[in-house]
Design a protein around this motif. Structure first.
Motif, short mmCIF file in Angstrom:
data_model
loop_
_atom_site.label_atom_id
_atom_site.label_comp_id
_atom_site.label_asym_id
_atom_site.label_seq_id
_atom_site.Cartn_x
_atom_site.Cartn_y
_atom_site.Cartn_z
N VAL A 1 6.27 8.36 6.78
CA VAL A 1 6.38 7.25 7.87
C VAL A 1 6.15 7.83 9.19
CG1 VAL A 1 8.44 6.36 9.01
CG2 VAL A 1 8.16 6.32 6.42
N THR A 2 6.31 9.11 9.55
CA THR A 2 5.75 9.70 10.82
C THR A 2 4.34 9.61 10.95
OG1 THR A 2 7.46 11.26 10.72
CG2 THR A 2 5.72 11.78 12.28
N SER A 3 3.29 10.00 9.93
CA SER A 3 1.94 9.66 9.92
C SER A 3 1.58 8.48 10.12
CB SER A 3 1.40 10.30 8.51
OG SER A 3 1.61 11.58 8.43
N VAL A 4 2.23 7.28 9.41
CA VAL A 4 1.93 5.96 9.52
C VAL A 4 2.19 5.32 10.75
CG1 VAL A 4 2.82 3.68 8.65
CG2 VAL A 4 2.33 5.39 6.96
N LEU A 5 3.26 6.04 11.54
CA LEU A 5 3.55 5.37 12.78
C LEU A 5 2.42 5.85 13.76
CD1 LEU A 5 7.65 5.39 12.71
CD2 LEU A 5 6.13 3.49 12.59
N ARG A 6 2.08 7.27 13.72
CA ARG A 6 1.21 7.89 14.38
C ARG A 6 -0.10 7.21 14.34
NH1 ARG A 6 2.28 13.58 13.11
NH2 ARG A 6 4.17 14.05 14.15
N ALA A 7 -0.43 6.85 13.13
CA ALA A 7 -2.13 6.18 13.20
C ALA A 7 -1.79 4.97 13.59
CB ALA A 7 -2.02 6.06 11.54
N LYS A 8 -0.84 4.01 13.42
CA LYS A 8 -0.55 2.65 14.00
C LYS A 8 -0.63 2.90 15.58
CE LYS A 8 1.77 -0.06 10.73
NZ LYS A 8 2.73 -1.06 10.40
N LYS A 9 0.05 3.58 16.14
CA LYS A 9 0.10 3.87 17.53
C LYS A 9 -1.44 4.41 18.15
CE LYS A 9 2.65 6.50 21.28
NZ LYS A 9 3.53 7.38 21.40
N LYS A 10 -1.89 5.13 17.42
CA LYS A 10 -3.55 5.51 17.59
C LYS A 10 -4.22 4.38 17.93
CE LYS A 10 -7.01 8.80 16.76
NZ LYS A 10 -7.72 9.79 15.67
N LYS A 11 -4.10 3.62 16.56
CA LYS A 11 -4.94 2.40 16.36
C LYS A 11 -4.80 1.36 17.58
CE LYS A 11 -6.32 -1.02 13.07
NZ LYS A 11 -6.12 -1.68 11.78
N GLN A 12 -3.41 1.34 18.12
CA GLN A 12 -3.29 0.40 19.17
C GLN A 12 -3.72 0.76 20.40
OE1 GLN A 12 1.16 0.17 18.96
NE2 GLN A 12 1.13 -1.73 17.59
N ALA A 13 -3.62 2.14 20.79
CA ALA A 13 -4.24 2.83 22.10
C ALA A 13 -5.79 2.62 21.85
CB ALA A 13 -3.83 4.16 21.93
N ASN B 1 0.81 -1.11 -0.19
CA ASN B 1 0.06 0.01 -0.04
C ASN B 1 0.80 1.38 -0.15
OD1 ASN B 1 -2.36 -1.44 0.17
ND2 ASN B 1 -2.13 -1.60 2.49
N ALA B 2 0.36 2.42 -0.45
CA ALA B 2 1.11 3.78 -0.39
C ALA B 2 1.34 4.31 0.82
CB ALA B 2 0.26 4.56 -1.21
N ASP B 3 0.63 3.83 1.85
CA ASP B 3 0.99 4.10 3.07
C ASP B 3 1.69 3.10 4.07
OD1 ASP B 3 -1.21 2.51 3.51
OD2 ASP B 3 -2.47 3.64 4.74
N SER B 4 2.15 2.19 3.44
CA SER B 4 2.98 0.89 3.99
C SER B 4 4.60 1.61 4.39
CB SER B 4 3.11 -0.12 3.23
OG SER B 4 3.90 -0.05 2.25
#
Length: 121
Positions: free
Chosen positions: A75-87, A31-34
């Motif tokens: 990359v920063t946006s993807v990592l933030r989104a993953k962190k938010k989803k985990q939370a 994916n483009a956001d991977s």
């Protein structure tokens, strides 16, 4: 081995990495956001920047700096989104009051009450 030969080899690595990333997204494998896509593009940008700077091709160097910055932002946006989803998907504890104690007279209630914590599904 001269600096120019190393820069040329890096340029080929960068060009191949960029093409692989483009092919993987185009074929639907990434994916483009991977992180794989963005990391590969940033690797390509860094290596192509090295080649451009070594050869003094400043417009290409500037374009690769922009590509690296865009990739870093992604990359920063993807990592933030993953962190938010985990939370958001983390189990939540909620307090469940002891309802059986409500009908007991205040004098008969123990001085210390208790709470039960339950994990929300």
């Amino acid at each position: 081995m001269t600096l120019m030969m190393v820069a040329t080899a890096l340029g080929w690595v960068g060009a191949i990495a960029g093409l692989v990333a483009y092919a993987m997204v185009s074929r639907g494998r990434w994916n483009a956001d991977s992180l794989a896509f963005q990391g590969t593009n940033m690797l390509a940008g860094v290596t192509m920047l090295t080649v451009a700077a070594t050869n003094g091709v400043w417009p290409s160097a500037a374009a690769n700096i922009a590509a690296i910055l865009i990739g870093a932002n992604a990359v920063t946006s993807v990592l933030r989104a993953k962190k938010k989803k985990q939370a958001e998907s983390a189990p939540v504890l909620r307090i469940v009051e002891d309802a059986a104690r409500d009908d007991v007279e205040p004098a008969a209630r123990p001085a210390v009450s208790h709470r039960v914590y339950a994990e929300a599904a």
